[in-house]
Design an enzyme around this catalytic site. Structure first.
Site, PDB file in Angstrom:
ATOM      1  N   ARG A 110      -4.289  26.655 -10.689  1.00  0.00           N
ATOM      2  CA  ARG A 110      -3.236  26.032 -10.030  1.00  0.00           C
ATOM      3  C   ARG A 110      -2.613  27.049  -8.987  1.00  0.00           C
ATOM      4  O   ARG A 110      -2.052  27.974  -9.372  1.00  0.00           O
ATOM      5  CB  ARG A 110      -2.108  25.413 -10.871  1.00  0.00           C
ATOM      6  N   ARG A 119      -2.890  19.441  -6.126  1.00  0.00           N
ATOM      7  CA  ARG A 119      -2.855  20.545  -7.383  1.00  0.00           C
ATOM      8  C   ARG A 119      -4.039  20.235  -8.080  1.00  0.00           C
ATOM      9  O   ARG A 119      -4.578  18.819  -8.400  1.00  0.00           O
ATOM     10  CB  ARG A 119      -1.529  20.449  -8.115  1.00  0.00           C
ATOM     11  N   ASP A 122      -1.589  19.455 -12.835  1.00  0.00           N
ATOM     12  CA  ASP A 122       0.028  19.668 -13.316  1.00  0.00           C
ATOM     13  C   ASP A 122       0.459  19.279 -14.908  1.00  0.00           C
ATOM     14  O   ASP A 122      -0.130  18.143 -15.315  1.00  0.00           O
ATOM     15  CB  ASP A 122       0.635  18.665 -12.463  1.00  0.00           C
ATOM     16  N   ASP A 124       3.340  18.581 -17.268  1.00  0.00           N
ATOM     17  CA  ASP A 124       4.847  18.379 -17.210  1.00  0.00           C
ATOM     18  C   ASP A 124       5.296  18.051 -18.768  1.00  0.00           C
ATOM     19  O   ASP A 124       4.727  16.927 -19.452  1.00  0.00           O
ATOM     20  CB  ASP A 124       5.315  17.253 -16.091  1.00  0.00           C
TER      21      ASP A 124
HETATM   22  N1  ROI Z   1       1.649  11.749  -7.472  1.00  0.00           N
HETATM   23  C1  ROI Z   1       1.022  11.030  -8.199  1.00  0.00           C
HETATM   24  N2  ROI Z   1       0.492   9.812  -8.204  1.00  0.00           N
HETATM   25  N3  ROI Z   1       0.614  11.471  -9.618  1.00  0.00           N
HETATM   26  C2  ROI Z   1       1.173  12.944  -9.989  1.00  0.00           C
HETATM   27  O1  ROI Z   1       0.633  13.439 -11.086  1.00  0.00           O
HETATM   28  C3  ROI Z   1       1.972  13.614  -9.036  1.00  0.00           C
HETATM   29  N4  ROI Z   1       2.394  14.756  -9.240  1.00  0.00           N
HETATM   30  C4  ROI Z   1       3.351  15.331  -8.563  1.00  0.00           C
HETATM   31  C5  ROI Z   1       3.643  14.567  -7.216  1.00  0.00           C
HETATM   32  C6  ROI Z   1       3.198  15.754  -6.010  1.00  0.00           C
HETATM   33  C7  ROI Z   1       5.239  14.446  -7.191  1.00  0.00           C
HETATM   34  N5  ROI Z   1       2.965  13.394  -7.066  1.00  0.00           N
HETATM   35  C8  ROI Z   1       2.312  12.859  -7.672  1.00  0.00           C
HETATM   36  O2  ROI Z   1       3.965  16.629  -8.889  1.00  0.00           O
END
Ligand code: ROI
Length: 191
Positions: A110, A119, A122, A124
């Site tokens: 990443r 990315r 991610d 979270d």
């Molecule tokens: N948009 C979508 N659809 N899915 C994501 O996981 C995602 N993750 C993010 C940002 C860039 C805000 N937009 C996203 O971090």
């Protein structure tokens, strides 16, 4: 492949269970992790990250949602996203869990290209039991989770009864998001 009963993840997020392979004094906390990817074969990135969550020291993967497709939140000149939410059990403290997931993001290459940009992966931390936590690096529950269809709908799939730390039912948010994301398919992960 390990099949995980849906019941496991349907517990209230506060569920803490004695882990069979841990000393009795340790308790495991059920946490939910949001996964998103839109670069370098996103489905593969998500599967790799789920396998890594299961292998992470002091963590065990309990269940994961179907694969969902969603339009990017953020700049629109980037590919659509794939999203999944996973349930894990861990005895790591929140900051240590954050270190582990960041390390995994790094190991999947990443790189931050731009704010809210594309990315490879991610990861979270959405919820940590029914605890709230705040530091410079981390806020739990995740600040934006309730505003994001690509988090709420996959999370509801694996935890339909979930109560948020503030007492709200996650299911009460569902009507806000109908039609915003697409369930693509169940996701097979070899563990
Ligand atoms: N948009 C979508 N659809 N899915 C994501 O996981 C995602 N993750 C993010 C940002 C860039 C805000 N937009 C996203 O971090």
């Amino acid at each position: 492949m390990v099949m995980v009963s849906a019941d496991v993840a349907a517990h209230h997020a506060s569920a803490t269970t004695a882990a069979p392979d841990q000393p009795k004094s340790k308790t495991m906390t059920v946490c939910y992790i949001g996964l998103g990817a839109n670069l370098n074969n996103p489905a593969e990135q998500i599967v790799t990250a789920l396998q890594a969550l299961d292998k992470m020291p002091h963590c065990r993967l309990l269940s994961w949602s179907s694969l969902y497709g969603s339009k990017p939140l953020g700049p629109q000149d980037q590919p659509d996203y794939l999203n999944v939410v996973a349930a894990i059990d861990t005895d790591l403290a929140p900051e240590a869990l954050l270190d582990s997931v960041k390390q995994q993001e790094d190991s999947q290459g990443r790189v931050k290209l731009r704010h809210w940009g594309e990315r490879t992966i991610d990861l979270d931390i959405l919820l940590y039991g029914d605890e709230t936590y705040s530091s410079d690096r981390l806020t739990i529950p995740h600040k934006e989770m309730c505003n994001r269809s690509f988090v709420v709908l996959p999370l509801l799939e694996i935890a339909p009864q979930l109560i948020l730390p503030d007492g709200r039912k996650l299911a009460a948010l569902e009507p806000e998001f109908s039609g915003e994301i697409q369930r693509i398919s169940a996701l097979t992960v070899d563990l």
